[in-house]
Design a protein around this motif. Structure first.
Motif, short mmCIF file in Angstrom:
data_model
loop_
_atom_site.label_atom_id
_atom_site.label_comp_id
_atom_site.label_asym_id
_atom_site.label_seq_id
_atom_site.Cartn_x
_atom_site.Cartn_y
_atom_site.Cartn_z
N ALA A 285 0.84 -1.20 0.00
CA ALA A 285 0.00 0.00 0.00
C ALA A 285 0.87 1.25 0.00
CB ALA A 285 -0.92 0.00 1.22
N GLN B 242 -8.46 1.92 1.74
CA GLN B 242 -7.38 1.99 2.73
C GLN B 242 -7.72 3.02 3.81
OE1 GLN B 242 -3.44 2.45 0.96
NE2 GLN B 242 -3.02 4.13 2.38
N LEU C 166 -1.30 1.71 8.51
CA LEU C 166 -2.36 1.65 7.50
C LEU C 166 -3.03 0.29 7.53
CD1 LEU C 166 -0.38 3.11 4.45
CD2 LEU C 166 -1.75 4.38 6.11
N ARG D 241 -5.75 -2.02 4.92
CA ARG D 241 -6.28 -2.01 3.56
C ARG D 241 -7.04 -3.29 3.27
NH1 ARG D 241 -2.26 -2.11 -1.63
NH2 ARG D 241 -1.55 -3.94 -0.45
#
Length: 347
Positions: free
Chosen positions: A50, A171, A195, A197
């Motif tokens: 990502a 995300q 993060l 996702r």
């Protein structure tokens, strides 16, 4: 597709002079987006890492080219992978609210005999690296042949190309709801937060030409914060799981595949970065052939140049576990972040 790298570089350097956002805001994270899988593994929806959050929107054009020579016989199974594959991807990301990002990837894939066999064979010979007896076979051939334990035989020996499997993802920047005002915006700009996702790979590519698997794949992953050591070093990692849809191209398919990456970035100059990254994933199927039945790992080295409007990145990857990934993968990417439109003043 041979003219694409020149076009991408020309456009990128032309846009480097556009006075939009400062170059520092386009640095990205400590990880690269190189996928680097041979043709029988690239049909699945295993995603690149990502990207760090973008303040508004972003476009990316990338060309990834891989040369593979691998194969063997184990019991009733046979595999020959001799050829080159290219993937030209158009990627768009957009901020959706304060904490969310949406992404869509449109890939175009081509399989061909290629042009790199001689250079790669010379490289292996010069450094004493294993070359799987490349010199015993005809140069510049396309031959993808695999025979499974049930006697099913599949062959691709003619050049093929077209639309691959489209990928979409959503995300979230974790913890961004804890900030307010400028603090929250800063988290989105510098990409320092972890993060999460989720994504899908859609069956838009022709499986008979190895442009896709013919099934929907789903995945979810987590990425670490960007860890900094001093002013020059940054590190990052990611880990995830893929649930591949059933495909007729693969026998004894596994229902869950793990994957991840570990990378570092060295700041050489306000605009120049050097990156090193290890990518890995578990097998997609149960097989005695190590090319498809054992874990895969690739090691990549990249150079990133920050422009006023985005960045340009070039990377080279090799198989860290022999024959589980292509012998060599080259990737060139241009990323552009348009300037945000300012709200009109009231009349």
């Amino acid at each position: 597709m041979s003219t694409v790298p020149a076009v991408v570089l020309s456009c990128a350097f032309a846009c480097a002079t556009i006075p939009t956002a400062p170059a520092a805001e386009n640095a990205g994270g400590a990880l690269m987006q190189q996928r680097g899988q041979h043709a029988l593994r690239a049909i699945f929806g295993l995603p690149a890492v990502a990207e760090r959050p973008v303040a508004h929107s972003e476009w990316q054009v990338s060309l990834e080219h891989a040369n593979t020579f691998a194969g063997g016989i184990r019991g009733e199974e046979l595999l020959v992978l001799d050829g080159e594959s290219s993937e030209l991807s158009i990627r768009h990301r957009r901020r959706v609210g304060r904490c969310w990002q949406g992404e869509a990837v449109l890939p175009f894939i081509a399989h061909s005999a290629g042009f790199g066999d001689r250079a790669i064979d010379d490289w292996h010979q010069a450094l004493g690296l294993p070359d799987a007896d490349r010199g015993l076979f005809t140069m510049f051939d396309l031959r993808y042949v695999w025979l499974d334990a049930d006697g099913n035989r599949r062959v691709l020996e003619e050049a093929a190309g077209g639309l691959g499997d489209v990928r979409i993802a959503l995300q979230r920047t974790l913890g961004c709801e804890d900030g307010r005002g400028a603090a929250a915006a800063g988290t989105l700009r510098d990409g320092g937060a972890p993060l999460a996702r989720i994504g899908l790979k859609l069956p838009t590519g022709d499986p008979h030409a190895l442009l896709g698997s013919g099934a929907v794949d789903a995945y979810a992953d987590l990425q670490s914060p960007v860890w900094s050591v001093g002013d020059r070093w940054r590190f990052g990692a990611s880990i995830g799981a893929l649930v591949p849809g059933r495909t007729a191209l693969v026998d004894d398919q596994r229902s869950l595949v793990g994957y991840g990456a570990l990378g570092s970035e060295l700041r050489l100059h306000p605009r120049w970065r050097v990156l090193v990254q290890l990518d890995w994933h578990t097998p997609f199927q149960d097989s005695a052939l190590r090319e498809v039945g054992e874990p895969a790992a690739s090691l990549g080295v990249g150079l990133r140049y920050l422009t006023n409007a985005g960045r340009i990145e070039f990377s080279i990857g090799e198989d860290a576990l022999i024959d589980a990934t292509p012998d060599i993968v080259a990737r060139l990417a241009w990323t552009w972040r348009p300037r945000a439109r300012l709200p009109r003043a009231p009349s």
